[in-house]
Scaffold this active site. Structure first.
Site, short mmCIF file in Angstrom:
data_model
loop_
_atom_site.label_atom_id
_atom_site.label_comp_id
_atom_site.label_asym_id
_atom_site.label_seq_id
_atom_site.Cartn_x
_atom_site.Cartn_y
_atom_site.Cartn_z
N LYS A 61 -1.10 -7.89 -2.87
CA LYS A 61 -2.42 -7.29 -3.02
C LYS A 61 -2.23 -5.83 -3.43
CE LYS A 61 -6.64 -6.18 -0.47
NZ LYS A 61 -7.13 -5.67 0.83
N TYR B 177 0.83 -1.20 0.00
CA TYR B 177 0.00 0.00 0.00
C TYR B 177 0.87 1.25 0.00
CZ TYR B 177 -4.35 -2.53 1.17
OH TYR B 177 -5.47 -3.36 1.16
#
Lengths: 306, 306, 306, 306, 306
Positions: free
Chosen positions: D209, D175
């Site tokens: 992810k 992220y």
């Protein structure tokens, strides 16, 4: 048990017999309380960490005191319960007096060159060092209320666990310090000292070194700000706040008037203290005067068995 | 014991025989004090950590000195007590001279690219490295009074414990540093050096490297600010403040006048120093001049047995 | 010994035979210097950590290079001494080429999203990982002069100790970085690169990766500011400052002119470099061009045995 | 090998057979890729860490989802490849479904109460916890480009080493976060997501992810700022930048239009994704709707074997 | 299973039988829930850490409470489930009551001298201490949303792992704290307490201590800001957000009206709480009144078996 009735009658102060202690701690505390010094459950400790904490400045009024042999001689001939100093002095001077005077090994310390707004006192020796040197207790400064209290408290906790492991009594220099305590009335206030006493108890000290609390001034938080207590009431209050932790009062800066010093000691003992830890008030006098005063303190403590 | 009488007569300085030391420490210190160099209890150490501390800048006046072989040759032919350098230089150059010159392995250091307001000197080698390399002591910088002193002191404490464990003498570069000491008269003041000497003793050094204290200026705290002592008095003061820690004085920036250098050394020894740790004042001279000066320092130290 | 005579004749650069090394280090360095690549004591290393350090941005000029298979093919067919990359790429791509090309496992790194004012490069792999992967060296970035140099140097010291323990050569990316070096003339200056070279030596590198120093500008400290040296003099200076640490020069941003690249390599080798570590200047060319240029570099290094 | 030919044809995405993995990692990844969910090498993971990351706020649109039994039922009846949650939920709810659904134990996390300018995600569980709970992978958030990336990357490296030790696959929530990425176009930009993909690969993730990259805006650095790519091109780019790390795309905030969700999934799979990790887009629907959508995603993934 | 049906009927609260627990945890929790206190699955805990957290100030309204014997007597004669205190008080007072009252050893704490803008609560005791003292649970404060949450959460994670290792139940004081929560409506808001409940569950608490949430004010984030729930609805909400973590509500500052206290307890229990942890509301009353109120709380809890 004696201690419990004391608690019920609001008479502050504690004694060895009332405490549940691991074997090693009991043996070592007994040596301090009954094996040396007044040997009646009171404590008369000679501290020497001022050279690190304040620099050689502190020795100017009495240059011979710069040589640690001075303090060792004073502790021995003045029949103190123990001498309290750091690893450097212990390693260099203990061997000449080994066994004759118990050692409280002070584990942490710092200089006063940087200011105390965010004070933290780093350890530079360990409980294992204390065991190796045959010490009967360790000393540890906690700067109560410092903005960096999380570092202090965490490290203190580790030292306490080592003390449990080795059966080593733990003497806490509970010193309110930092910008926040200054904003709330200063480190010497009753608020500050009373809080410090309780912190020592809750963190797990065996003995706590405190300063005699000053009268409150305007900046202290309530209810302290409005308290109008006389010195004995203030002293009893902090002794009570320390619970079952034995309280030693500090001498602070040197007082020239011997009688005044003795009046202080008498007052402390009447208010429940276990004893005193006077450094500069002792070793800043010429040896003969320091010995004479030490003997009078010794005699005074002998009249207040715990 | 010799040392105790010294203390009583106010003659500063210490010697190996007066110290209680673990076996390994005594053996290694003996090698430094009596096995090499003047071999009379004094120390003449050649340091080389300036390349890390100041950059190659320091070698410009004498380019051959950039090659560490220069300093090794100087140390050997100049009959120094030891050479003091970090792990990088030790690993790369020691093997050619192994056993012929004792090593003081400097464990920490830093560049001077960032400023010293919050100086801290990180360790990049360990006492175990020193053992592995056959060193006879370790060196460790403590920035006395730095705002980050808690980091310094805590790490120093761990190194000291390793020294106890391995019987390794500990030489402390006690350097006042940081924004607070600058505000209080600077790192070279008597206040600063005197404090540094005491800190080294209380933290547990065996040998301390100090700078000759400068005259006080206005910013120093009292009582230093008002002191009007001459150089010998200042030197004696810091030697006394170091107690039983042996004092080496630093040479600092290079002085071109050989006679002036020798006068300095003579003064240091008369004031109780155990010896000198001169780097740039030695290896910034051409080899023959450096050797000549080294031999005169050697001879001078030979006249001041400890 | 060859090296010693070199030092005396001011001819910079070092070689394996002149170094005292633990067995494992010598074996692995031999593999890099004589078992692969030019195999004559020089090094030609293909680095690939730019994806982490700069993001995929670096691959835009040559999209196939985004697939690490590209660099492995180039390293193999271009007969490099080693490929240098991090654990992620090593774990995913090494197995297809295991044994055919030595690995320099780069242990630390960071993104360039946050600026470099207080740069620190965290380790995300260990020397043990390198051993497990069969690497022949580890790579470690040290941001010389960063305000957080204490973190860098302390962590570097631990990696170095692990290298000693496992006999693993240590290649240091010695990169001046941080707000202070920017204020003193920037990371590319001779002052900065020269200091970096010396830091690598004093901290204990075996090989150091440097950038070719730029001409001095006004902000560098003296004596650098006043130096007026030509490129070969600047290069020889930093090679000398690295002492017995082998110097690899970096390629930096891509240069389109092959001949200019080769002139650079020739210059570096004539000035004492052990070799080059060119990444983008190699793998940002189409494979056939990259291979062609690699072979010319290979040939060039073959003419400069160490 | 299949993977290598893929790379050469510029078709992004990776598969288990192309990877060299330690035994335990291969066994566990097989269980996720072929033992559960679509069982064709794709992944359909149901994450539930939003309660910690965003607070119960996230559950307001569908209150039953506050009870973790909801997500477990959805994961089981919706035939997901795995459920991803932290130690607290795993300890309290796994036992009712043990063995029927693989667990990705999320090791770190934080609240969103303090802002993300210097975001760091602390670990509160370990790889050993994952082993003890029978998990088939661990999840770890790395805040790419945060000013505190050195803490993040260092801790990540230790987790990765534990994963190697225990043969545990490592899923990285890569992220982009922090004030610097915000200044460079924000966390959702192609620049940010593309960099994050590469960081995951270089740091050693097995699965990453990511979020679908948004079109570039003015603040992104070049060459991204000038790119004018359509969504598929952007997606293929980040999949390629992840190299041999399998890419899962996140669902982000809930989208009410089922068809739009499915179009997204189809696009992701066509662009090389290994699968999806949709939380709120699934469990914020009533159970029957969530199950219906899950089954359609399942069917869609079944048509994209890896 | 009972718990699952509860969840489906939206009746909040949890019970021992619904939980999957390691043997030691189950044994110790059983002792708290069924071996002492109301012994019907509810909890009535007497906490005493206010001396450390707030200073002796808290004891002014009832000076005898400064002596920890007061709280022990109250806990015993008031038939509490457990007494919760730190290592200092436990070491000094437990031995007189050992075995008669379970101990929740509070592991961390701090003073309130420095403000709470960046609050962090350092541990000064360990789970091992709790085992050694025969405690039946440990207590740990987590300052939810503090800017230093990464320190808190990381340390909490280690304590939780020790709890798993020793089979020790973990009671979390989940206290929203710090400048960010203040900016978002304050620590007492429903937003804050609801988030804290969920954090406790996701981090792995067994029991959580919360405060009754206050009505929302303007600064809370949506959707909380717009909620207009009555006290029971707010309480049920936070109990539900705690999932399978048992919820204890705190008493907070002393309330003089006994009936009001009892109404609160009744409300908490009706809303799904497992019990209460009331300190000052109990031990700031004279002993007879404190005992009388305790007995009425005891009776009230007896009517809400879990």
């Amino acid at each position: 048990m004696k201690r419990k009735s004391q608690a019920r009658t609001d008479k502050p102060g504690t004694s060895l017999s009332s405490l549940s202690l691991a074997h090693g701690k009991r043996v070592r505390l007994w040596r301090l309380l009954y094996g040396h010094g007044p040997a009646n459950g009171t404590l008369m400790v000679l501290p020497l960490d001022q050279g690190l904490e304040h620099g050689p400045t502190d020795f100017f009024p009495n240059p011979p005191a710069l040589d640690t042999s001075f303090q060792f001689r004073l502790a021995l001939e003045g029949r103190y319960s123990a001498i309290a100093l750091g690893i450097g002095l212990a390693e260099k001077y203990m061997h000449e007096h080994a066994g004759r005077i118990p050692l409280v090994l002070k584990l942490n310390g710092k200089t006063n060159i940087a200011d105390d707004a965010e004070a933290v006192s780093p350890a530079f020796a360990s409980v294992e060092d204390a065991v190796r040197l045959g010490a009967d207790a360790v000393g540890y400064t906690v700067y109560v209320g410092s903005p960096r209290q999380d570092v202090e408290i965490r490290e203190f906790g580790k030292v306490r666990q080592e003390c449990e492991r080795f059966g080593m009594p733990l003497v806490v220099w509970a010193y309110p310090r930092g910008r926040d305590i200054e904003a709330k009335g200063g480190k010497g206030s009753l608020y500050a000292q009373d809080y410090a006493a309780r912190v020592a108890e809750e963190l797990g000290a065996d003995v706590v070194k405190l300063h005699e609390p000053a009268p409150e001034i305007g900046a202290s938080p309530e209810p302290y700000r409005s308290l109008r207590e006389d010195p004995p009431a203030r002293l009893r209050r902090v002794v009570r706040s320390a619970g079952r932790v034995m309280v030693l009062f500090s001498g602070g800066v040197k007082q020239d008037d011997d009688a005044a010093v003795l009046r202080k000691v008498k007052l402390y003992m009447e208010c429940g203290a276990t004893g005193v830890m006077f450094g500069r008030n002792m070793w800043l006098r010429p040896m003969d005067e320091a010995l004479a005063l030490s003997r009078r303190v010794h005699a005074l403590l002998s009249r207040h068995p715990r």
